[in-house]
Design an enzyme around this catalytic site. Sequence first.
Site, PDB file in Angstrom:
ATOM      1  N   ASP A 175     101.012  46.273  31.885  1.00  0.00           N
ATOM      2  CA  ASP A 175     102.165  46.465  32.767  1.00  0.00           C
ATOM      3  C   ASP A 175     102.218  45.317  33.766  1.00  0.00           C
ATOM      4  O   ASP A 175     101.257  44.546  33.906  1.00  0.00           O
ATOM      5  CB  ASP A 175     102.089  47.813  33.506  1.00  0.00           C
ATOM      6  CG  ASP A 175     100.885  47.906  34.428  1.00  0.00           C
ATOM      7  OD1 ASP A 175      99.789  47.415  34.048  1.00  0.00           O
ATOM      8  OD2 ASP A 175     101.014  48.463  35.537  1.00  0.00           O
ATOM      9  N   GLU A 195      98.293  49.727  35.706  1.00  0.00           N
ATOM     10  CA  GLU A 195      97.425  49.054  36.674  1.00  0.00           C
ATOM     11  C   GLU A 195      98.153  48.741  37.970  1.00  0.00           C
ATOM     12  O   GLU A 195      97.575  48.839  39.056  1.00  0.00           O
ATOM     13  CB  GLU A 195      96.855  47.767  36.065  1.00  0.00           C
ATOM     14  CG  GLU A 195      95.617  47.224  36.775  1.00  0.00           C
ATOM     15  CD  GLU A 195      95.915  46.283  37.934  1.00  0.00           C
ATOM     16  OE1 GLU A 195      95.009  46.040  38.743  1.00  0.00           O
ATOM     17  OE2 GLU A 195      97.069  45.784  38.048  1.00  0.00           O
TER      18      GLU A 195
END
Lengths: 475, 475
Positions: A99, A165
């Site tokens: 991400d 994250e």
Amino acid sequence: MSLQKIYELIDSKKQSYIERLHKAVSIPSVSADASLRPKVVEMADFIVSEFEKLGAKMEKRDIGSHVMNGVEVPLPPIVLGQYGNDPAKKTVLIYNHYDVQPAKKSDGWDSEPFELVVDEKDRMLGRGVTDDKGPLMGWIANLEAYKEAGVDFPVNLLMCFEGMEEYGSEGLDDLIVAEANRYFKKADCVCISDTYWLGTRKPVLTYGLRGVSYFNVTVEGPSADLHSGVFGGTVHEPMTDLIAVMASLVKPDGTILVPGIVDEVAPLTKDEDKLYDNIDYSMDDLKQAVGGEINVYDSPKDTLQHRWRYPTLSLHGIQGAFSESGAKTVIPAKVTGKFSIRTVPNMTAEHINKCVKEHVEKVFASLNSKNRVSVECLHSGSWWISSPFHWHYTIGAKAVKTVYGVEPDLVREGGSIPITLTFETALNKNVLLLSMGRGDDGAHSINEKLDVENYVNGIKLFATYVDELSKSELK
Amino acid sequence: MSLQKIYELIDSKKQSYIERLHKAVSIPSVSADASLRPKVVEMADFIVSEFEKLGAKMEKRDIGSHVMNGVEVPLPPIVLGQYGNDPAKKTVLIYNHYDVQPAKKSDGWDSEPFELVVDEKDRMLGRGVTDDKGPLMGWIANLEAYKEAGVDFPVNLLMCFEGMEEYGSEGLDDLIVAEANRYFKKADCVCISDTYWLGTRKPVLTYGLRGVSYFNVTVEGPSADLHSGVFGGTVHEPMTDLIAVMASLVKPDGTILVPGIVDEVAPLTKDEDKLYDNIDYSMDDLKQAVGGEINVYDSPKDTLQHRWRYPTLSLHGIQGAFSESGAKTVIPAKVTGKFSIRTVPNMTAEHINKCVKEHVEKVFASLNSKNRVSVECLHSGSWWISSPFHWHYTIGAKAVKTVYGVEPDLVREGGSIPITLTFETALNKNVLLLSMGRGDDGAHSINEKLDVENYVNGIKLFATYVDELSKSELK
């Protein structure tokens, strides 16, 4: 001989690696934006597909859903993978995240953030190029290079890639703990590529991270916002109280004023002090990085020690107060001051929380206000430190020397990657932080970049690292 | 006799007055929202049409355009009007505004803000009912009542209605000054209905307003926002500096800490002090109004004196810092603290600016920060005070006594209506602030209301006021 062959192959395939990263960047896998959640999942599928083409066994672990702004949103899967299962080989677990931070061209980007462009300085620009899609694509390229060179991949690989994250790594801790003795059981060590060089010239190995404890201090009194003309000065105003409390936390020179906070900080030993002597870092590097001569300390050593091994306290903002341009004459009814403390060995979250709570309540009591105060620790992640002399770091240093021709600087980071400690603790294995990008890459910022040179050398570094690992006697 | 006839007519026509206000509220004349600017103009047309039906001569003055968020937007017209031109009669200039504050049901309204509803307590709810469409519709009803009762309107009326009051009254000062000896030349006095009772029980006459000076203090250093993990504590952080500066401005008990600010405050005389003795105001009124027991002073007298005749300083917020929920670990590069000082006789903007600038710069210098500070006065409007014993106020008091059966409390307001002073100074005529609504009407807030009783009695009050004015010998 076989490494040389792989290096040549990597050089020759540079363009295809850039194209793969281009494709990865074009998927806006922004975890903080619920409307883009399908794109995060698409990114997971892309990774799975790329690794499967190379023969890896991949799976997507559904870890349920979470609530964002009152709406339940499915979490993106954690991608697990296995490449090779030879009992004669060592096994390394790699972690990356797929991400990215949010980005809009209107934030000030020079180009479309989700379209990778290579500029005249041979830098790839785009959201996620360095954090963390470049390193992730680097591992794919590493596997591919061995395969195409006809060289047996020298270690077994376990993989753990997450898609949350940038939004708190929800669900990852639980999965690591649950799989420590199952999926991750055979791991001999862990390698994380989600850090950067200290500067722009010299590669590093990172052996320490600070922790972070994030606090909200809320002062409230009136039942609704008040007009300052009507009530200003005749009631206890929450903003006045909060500002007094916030001013009591830290001095303009960075000294933390919360009593007791520094009690648990490990004393600086002479040996540790020496580690800072030859690090390639100058006051000009700091000036360039922050865009101004606003250093608190005059030497690189003092600066780095306060970045890496002393705690610091930063005031981030206030929620609930007026925050726009213009001139609104409001007395906000409820205001929340936000600050965080970066933590270092051997500070504990419990002690920090206790000190902050006691201090805030004591200062607030001294104000004789009729408002109410409350303190909340939003989250706390522990610091992490490894030994830069562990065999795993020795291997990492050898790989760096082979690719770059220099010994890496042994550094720590002022920031926090809480998952590092979880891997170390749950698996009871050493974690190496192996950086691909440079200190000026601008992760989280506009015009995030990764130099093509670092991308290509990073792939070589990963290839060399697994080669060194396979030759290592130590465990 | 004729007044009694008018009162009866007003009572009998209550429903039609509510309907007219309903129509006015249904036009969302929000001056702060550029997209609703055509609605502000529609509201001007509505007023013009209503007054013209009664025989008034109306005109719309184009006052050009202004820039909102970088876009040029035409300003709504200032509506001027004349009703009667008899040299034998006295002439009163009335001022109201026809724009309103923004409102959305989702802000927490119990009903659609732009649809007037009458609740079970006989209160009209809707944006603008009390601020300031109710009083404006009240003047229309007043003219209409005299006409329908067949009674000659006792004074000449000049009118000045603006559509930008809630967004800085752009262009109005210039127009008043330009027309003082032209359109407004024959005015004997000015009557403004844009204030409220102090409480909920007793009508008032308002003879004073505080001024306001609004300040921005900006601290900047880094060229862009920084990551607190990487740079926290090693650079001078603008937020830390700004919080220290803001904490140096005011004590939690409301004491202003800026040296020199209070030097110009007029001493409290015994006579003035006595004016506060019998005002209908209790500590419970304050508690009800603010929704909590957060009073700084223990007596109504001290509270009202600090609201009306002493300066106060309120901290409103910070622009540029993190202001949302959650836990962003940012070091903002540039932060602007916002505060305002409510000013009273005989403070001057020049002295206030000088004191604030000197103090902020001195405090900032003491921080030994390498950041930069700047102070800006965003705007300053002067305080205004009239004599509560002026003939105009005596007339107003008589009118109140006739309608409500009680002497009005003589009050001031803690807030600011800068245009009051402009009228007084430019025309050199007395200004009377004649309130229609109650202190709990919630102008600018959700669920803004006007009691039907206040609306109807307010119309009677206006009718009585012009009658008293016509009978007055004084000038």
